[in-house]
Design a protein around this motif. Structure first.
Motif, PDB file in Angstrom:
ATOM      1  N   GLN A  32       0.853  -1.196   0.000  1.00 45.57           N
ATOM      2  CA  GLN A  32       0.000   0.000   0.000  1.00 45.57           C
ATOM      3  C   GLN A  32       0.886   1.244   0.000  1.00 45.57           C
ATOM      4  O   GLN A  32       1.007   1.947   0.993  1.00 45.57           O
ATOM      5  CB  GLN A  32      -0.949  -0.046   1.211  1.00 45.57           C
ATOM      6  N   GLU A  33       1.452   1.529  -1.152  1.00 47.29           N
ATOM      7  CA  GLU A  33       2.461   2.568  -1.344  1.00 47.29           C
ATOM      8  C   GLU A  33       2.163   3.855  -0.554  1.00 47.29           C
ATOM      9  O   GLU A  33       1.092   4.427  -0.698  1.00 47.29           O
ATOM     10  CB  GLU A  33       2.553   2.920  -2.826  1.00 47.29           C
ATOM     11  N   SER A  34       3.137   4.313   0.228  1.00 45.77           N
ATOM     12  CA  SER A  34       2.892   5.522   1.012  1.00 45.77           C
ATOM     13  C   SER A  34       2.984   6.792   0.166  1.00 45.77           C
ATOM     14  O   SER A  34       2.518   7.844   0.584  1.00 45.77           O
ATOM     15  CB  SER A  34       3.856   5.601   2.203  1.00 45.77           C
ATOM     16  N   ILE A  35       3.556   6.722  -1.005  1.00 49.51           N
ATOM     17  CA  ILE A  35       3.673   7.906  -1.872  1.00 49.51           C
ATOM     18  C   ILE A  35       2.605   7.952  -2.950  1.00 49.51           C
ATOM     19  O   ILE A  35       2.543   8.887  -3.737  1.00 49.51           O
ATOM     20  CB  ILE A  35       5.049   7.965  -2.564  1.00 49.51           C
ATOM     21  N   HIS A  36       1.769   6.890  -3.035  1.00 48.80           N
ATOM     22  CA  HIS A  36       0.678   6.838  -3.998  1.00 48.80           C
ATOM     23  C   HIS A  36      -0.621   6.588  -3.248  1.00 48.80           C
ATOM     24  O   HIS A  36      -0.605   6.195  -2.090  1.00 48.80           O
ATOM     25  CB  HIS A  36       0.864   5.674  -4.974  1.00 48.80           C
ATOM     26  N   ASN A  37      -1.731   6.738  -3.949  1.00 46.21           N
ATOM     27  CA  ASN A  37      -3.007   6.353  -3.372  1.00 46.21           C
ATOM     28  C   ASN A  37      -3.455   5.006  -3.923  1.00 46.21           C
ATOM     29  O   ASN A  37      -4.593   4.595  -3.743  1.00 46.21           O
ATOM     30  CB  ASN A  37      -4.053   7.444  -3.665  1.00 46.21           C
ATOM     31  N   HIS A  38      -2.566   4.301  -4.627  1.00 46.70           N
ATOM     32  CA  HIS A  38      -2.883   2.963  -5.112  1.00 46.70           C
ATOM     33  C   HIS A  38      -1.815   1.985  -4.607  1.00 46.70           C
ATOM     34  O   HIS A  38      -0.903   2.380  -3.908  1.00 46.70           O
ATOM     35  CB  HIS A  38      -2.991   2.951  -6.645  1.00 46.70           C
ATOM     36  N   SER A  39      -1.965   0.710  -4.941  1.00 45.74           N
ATOM     37  CA  SER A  39      -1.033  -0.317  -4.484  1.00 45.74           C
ATOM     38  C   SER A  39      -0.157  -0.816  -5.621  1.00 45.74           C
ATOM     39  O   SER A  39      -0.525  -0.723  -6.791  1.00 45.74           O
ATOM     40  CB  SER A  39      -1.811  -1.537  -3.956  1.00 45.74           C
ATOM     41  N   ALA A  40       1.003  -1.392  -5.244  1.00 44.39           N
ATOM     42  CA  ALA A  40       1.796  -2.188  -6.175  1.00 44.39           C
ATOM     43  C   ALA A  40       1.585  -3.642  -5.779  1.00 44.39           C
ATOM     44  O   ALA A  40       1.369  -3.937  -4.604  1.00 44.39           O
ATOM     45  CB  ALA A  40       3.271  -1.826  -6.069  1.00 44.39           C
ATOM     46  N   PHE A  41       1.605  -4.579  -6.759  1.00 44.02           N
ATOM     47  CA  PHE A  41       1.415  -5.983  -6.375  1.00 44.02           C
ATOM     48  C   PHE A  41       2.165  -6.930  -7.302  1.00 44.02           C
ATOM     49  O   PHE A  41       2.537  -6.571  -8.423  1.00 44.02           O
ATOM     50  CB  PHE A  41      -0.085  -6.342  -6.352  1.00 44.02           C
TER      51      PHE A  41
ATOM     52  N   ILE B 154       7.852 -14.054 -12.921  1.00 49.57           N
ATOM     53  CA  ILE B 154       6.622 -13.712 -12.193  1.00 49.57           C
ATOM     54  C   ILE B 154       5.481 -13.515 -13.193  1.00 49.57           C
ATOM     55  O   ILE B 154       5.658 -12.858 -14.216  1.00 49.57           O
ATOM     56  CB  ILE B 154       6.803 -12.440 -11.344  1.00 49.57           C
ATOM     57  N   VAL B 155       4.310 -14.071 -12.884  1.00 49.35           N
ATOM     58  CA  VAL B 155       3.162 -14.021 -13.798  1.00 49.35           C
ATOM     59  C   VAL B 155       2.505 -12.643 -13.836  1.00 49.35           C
ATOM     60  O   VAL B 155       2.116 -12.152 -14.886  1.00 49.35           O
ATOM     61  CB  VAL B 155       2.122 -15.094 -13.414  1.00 49.35           C
ATOM     62  N   ARG B 156       2.368 -12.029 -12.662  1.00 49.71           N
ATOM     63  CA  ARG B 156       1.706 -10.720 -12.601  1.00 49.71           C
ATOM     64  C   ARG B 156       2.452  -9.767 -11.683  1.00 49.71           C
ATOM     65  O   ARG B 156       2.598 -10.030 -10.490  1.00 49.71           O
ATOM     66  CB  ARG B 156       0.286 -10.839 -12.027  1.00 49.71           C
ATOM     67  N   VAL B 157       2.900  -8.639 -12.242  1.00 54.37           N
ATOM     68  CA  VAL B 157       3.471  -7.552 -11.453  1.00 54.37           C
ATOM     69  C   VAL B 157       2.796  -6.282 -11.936  1.00 54.37           C
ATOM     70  O   VAL B 157       2.722  -6.049 -13.146  1.00 54.37           O
ATOM     71  CB  VAL B 157       4.985  -7.397 -11.684  1.00 54.37           C
ATOM     72  N   GLY B 158       2.304  -5.455 -11.022  1.00 51.57           N
ATOM     73  CA  GLY B 158       1.638  -4.253 -11.497  1.00 51.57           C
ATOM     74  C   GLY B 158       1.065  -3.385 -10.403  1.00 51.57           C
ATOM     75  O   GLY B 158       1.548  -3.394  -9.266  1.00 51.57           O
ATOM     76  N   VAL B 159       0.029  -2.625 -10.769  1.00 51.87           N
ATOM     77  CA  VAL B 159      -0.622  -1.703  -9.828  1.00 51.87           C
ATOM     78  C   VAL B 159      -2.075  -2.123  -9.618  1.00 51.87           C
ATOM     79  O   VAL B 159      -2.692  -2.726 -10.487  1.00 51.87           O
ATOM     80  CB  VAL B 159      -0.573  -0.247 -10.354  1.00 51.87           C
ATOM     81  N   LYS B 160      -2.589  -1.790  -8.437  1.00 51.09           N
ATOM     82  CA  LYS B 160      -3.953  -2.175  -8.056  1.00 51.09           C
ATOM     83  C   LYS B 160      -4.708  -0.962  -7.567  1.00 51.09           C
ATOM     84  O   LYS B 160      -4.147  -0.132  -6.858  1.00 51.09           O
ATOM     85  CB  LYS B 160      -3.877  -3.170  -6.883  1.00 51.09           C
ATOM     86  N   HIS B 161      -6.002  -0.914  -7.888  1.00 48.47           N
ATOM     87  CA  HIS B 161      -6.891   0.097  -7.322  1.00 48.47           C
ATOM     88  C   HIS B 161      -6.495   1.531  -7.667  1.00 48.47           C
ATOM     89  O   HIS B 161      -6.549   2.422  -6.828  1.00 48.47           O
ATOM     90  CB  HIS B 161      -6.997  -0.068  -5.796  1.00 48.47           C
ATOM     91  N   VAL B 162      -6.101   1.745  -8.922  1.00 48.85           N
ATOM     92  CA  VAL B 162      -5.955   3.107  -9.413  1.00 48.85           C
ATOM     93  C   VAL B 162      -7.369   3.613  -9.720  1.00 48.85           C
ATOM     94  O   VAL B 162      -8.115   2.965 -10.447  1.00 48.85           O
ATOM     95  CB  VAL B 162      -5.095   3.160 -10.694  1.00 48.85           C
ATOM     96  N   LYS B 163      -7.735   4.759  -9.129  1.00 49.15           N
ATOM     97  CA  LYS B 163      -9.087   5.301  -9.368  1.00 49.15           C
ATOM     98  C   LYS B 163      -9.017   6.391 -10.430  1.00 49.15           C
ATOM     99  O   LYS B 163      -8.215   7.325 -10.315  1.00 49.15           O
ATOM    100  CB  LYS B 163      -9.651   5.913  -8.084  1.00 49.15           C
TER     101      LYS B 163
END
Lengths: 261, 261, 261, 261
Positions: A243-252, D15-24
């Protein structure tokens, strides 16, 4: 009184899962080292339904759960509950999902202050004909420190809460404790998290996480290597979400693997 | 057909709020600098109910909202919707709550890359007899860097996502834009957050947040001073909640103040 | 090592609430009729902070909670925890919020089948100088059957899940059990809800709810009369929210009252 | 400045999936009959990562999304975004998940009052090598009336909100509108739901739902038959969850099918 559920259905559609969702009840779970712990369970339960019956008898699910409430929940116990359910509802297949928060006592790294973080956990049992399979899941919060932020900056590096979510299946003649899975996984971030600590602990945690920067890709790869190398495990799914502290979204990062026999 | 809602009720209980909750509909909100923006609204709407009526006419709320859908939402517009609602339902008091996410275009600090973070926002209007009051709310995510962690450690310091939640009431002959409230508040953490940035931005953000450590108490105090000193504002409630990266719980600070006339 | 929190702060802002939010831990709650029950607590805890201190010592909150874990939670016990917290942190004011799901064993209306629905519950204690106040809250799900739908239709009437949310304050020399509050409130809908029942129960519930249609306004008024007439209670807030089965939004009614001494 | 992400990684884990989640971000979706509608999107985006790279470049995801913001979102458009992403990040596989609420204008059944319920919707696109696949999902709220409750009772029958959740894959040379999927599915409950209606509508809805009792099993079977018989669809997953008004838990039925070619 007419039994509406047992009426003949003419549509010819067999259903894979019919049941109840989100039944809340307290249960007891076995603790590593002996004894048990009360947890608050969120339970879903289903059977399959042959094409010729109009409906299942939903109240049987609650009967079975009500009787079960006093027992200790384990993979073995879930199998026998599903056997019982299959018999009572004349079904081929029965499934149970149990979600709960599991608290594990621990100590802060330097001052050894006691604390018991809670870990969202999950049991999923499937009994299909004579075959039983069981999935154990746990979500482990850790702290991650960004390697890129550290590398490019003269001082500091951003950190954040991340969660490692693992689901595993292990061979029937083996056993994996939630406690052991949590303790292996929480060493893979830049630092474990703690519910309570002193100023000496905080210094240790800050410095050691600065010395151990980790991308979500790093955490995931180490989790994959860890789970692959555990001889008891033959399937796993694992994700790290930061839950990136510099973004409002997550990396996964995410992976699912069948371990080659 | 009988009008059940208009039947006489003999219990003698006047009700303060009767209405609908969580109606979802798209609406348009005025943008600072001109024009408007579509938002997804979650709306609740209520009136009071005299003791002698059995019920209110819930469908009137939806009629009013349906007609309103094409207009621009503002404090003024909410007042006239509440006037309309009071008239149609012969009520003394009418209230509206509108929650939505408001996206504000911005740029990263060094490379000036564009990005539009979304800010959870809220309008609350109350028309009671002839008196109208309006509350504006916004949640502003920032990054905080722990002053204690920095002070005691040889290197690094933990950072995390924090949220500044402000609710304000301003004098009727003045106006406060969401854009301005967000931009004042997001300067109070160790750093604003960004949806997109380059490596040069990340370096700047990392170093400047390391140079600006902030407890939740610091953020809250500066928010209090900021809101107190704004001549347009006569009441506010403000909270800073920091989702600690080293704990699984949050730290928070909270204040409510009536600004002395 | 420097104690950053105890540094002098020059901004002159006293803070009303500084503390921790959403600490999860298991606790024990007293049961009516004797004994206790384990619950999963979500705890927030705060103190006020004099203007001249830079920060509070967050780890003290966790220390206090950790020691408290083995005790029975009650209004009395919360008061003594807040006394302890005030002393350790040299604060004037201390507050605790505890949320948990409380399971109450019961029986279906005809067949007397056992079941234990869970009720979201809340304790809120405030110790301000020498004054202690305590709020008890509980959310009680019921079924409501629409009086209008019944009146205008030749057959049937729509029903839905509704929730009665009550918060009460009672005189210090009296006591109100969650069990009693739940059982009074759940009689105010068209029917209580049950976790398990037989076909005979289902018939009774269906017919008796058809015979007892209730708007949210009806439920709220009866709740107001009930709470007003309880000599132990001197303040309450109560809401009924009905998750309409024919809409995708809710209907609601809300009231707050100070009972005249 | 060092590019940490491009460093060599020696662990040998692809790795199968690397990326960002919950970008609004707000986006535009095509409307059946012409034109477009603004929606509020929750977006996740991933690529695979070869074993020899340490990390992916997360900021590229945001760049791609930022450029994309002005375009109309469709299956075709998602494919070209994923092509672009694959190229920029030199990946084999790219995926996008988009969640949003889609409002569809409609009318009440008798009085023809306008209303626009919102339907939680989902697009999921996968580009793997040269193969593109696309999943369309929508959650459709309906009202269900219990056949058993009706059959055994002299009067009334309990009703509740239920949700039909469908995920479908259709052949590349065909097209399925959200509007059409919603309108087929919402006819499968005891009644559709409406955001606004008159007393005449309420009577019609009450009586016709009493005349059309439906278990979750009934809704699911009809959904299965509907989806099987649609020549455009070659895979589906469908669930009906009924939020029982007499219980605090849900009943559900679930099915996944590959339609035989």
């Amino acid at each position: 009184v007419k039994d509406v559920q047992s009426l003949i259905d003419g549509r010819g559609v067999k259903i894979v899962r019919v049941g109840v969702k989100h039944v809340k009840m307290p249960l007891s779970v076995l603790v590593k080292g002996g004894g048990s712990r009360r947890v608050l369970g969120d339970i879903s339960l289903s059977v399959d339904l042959p094409h010729h019956f109009k409906g299942t008898h939903m109240s049987r699910f609650l009967e079975v759960l009500e009787e079960w409430g006093e027992k200790l929940v384990s993979s073995r116990e879930i199998e026998s509950l599903l056997e019982d359910l299959r018999r009572r509802l004349r079904a081929d297949r029965a499934e149970l999902w149990l979600k709960f928060t599991y608290f594990i006592p621990g100590f802060s790294p330097v001052s050894q202050l006691p604390g018991s973080p809670g870990y969202p956990s999950e049991f999923h049992g499937i009994l299909d004909g004579g075959n039983y399979s069981f999935v154990l899941g746990v979500d482990v919060p850790v702290m991650t420190l960004c390697p890129c932020s550290k590398e490019i900056s003269l001082r500091g590096a951003h950190t954040q809460r991340a969660v490692i979510r693992a689901r595993i299946r292990y061979f029937p003649d083996t056993f994996v404790w939630i406690e052991d899975l949590v303790s292996s996984l929480e060493s893979l971030g830049s630092s474990p998290i703690y519910s309570n600590f002193s100023i000496d602990d905080e210094r240790r945690i800050t410095e050691s996480s600065y010395d151990t920067p980790r991308f979500v890709e790093d955490v995931l790869r180490d989790a994959v290597l860890l789970l692959r190398s555990d001889g008891r495990i033959f399937w796993f799914e694992v994700e790290c979400e930061s839950q990136e502290s510099i973004h409002n979204h997550s990396a996964f990062a995410w992976q699912e693997e069948q371990v080659p026999g």
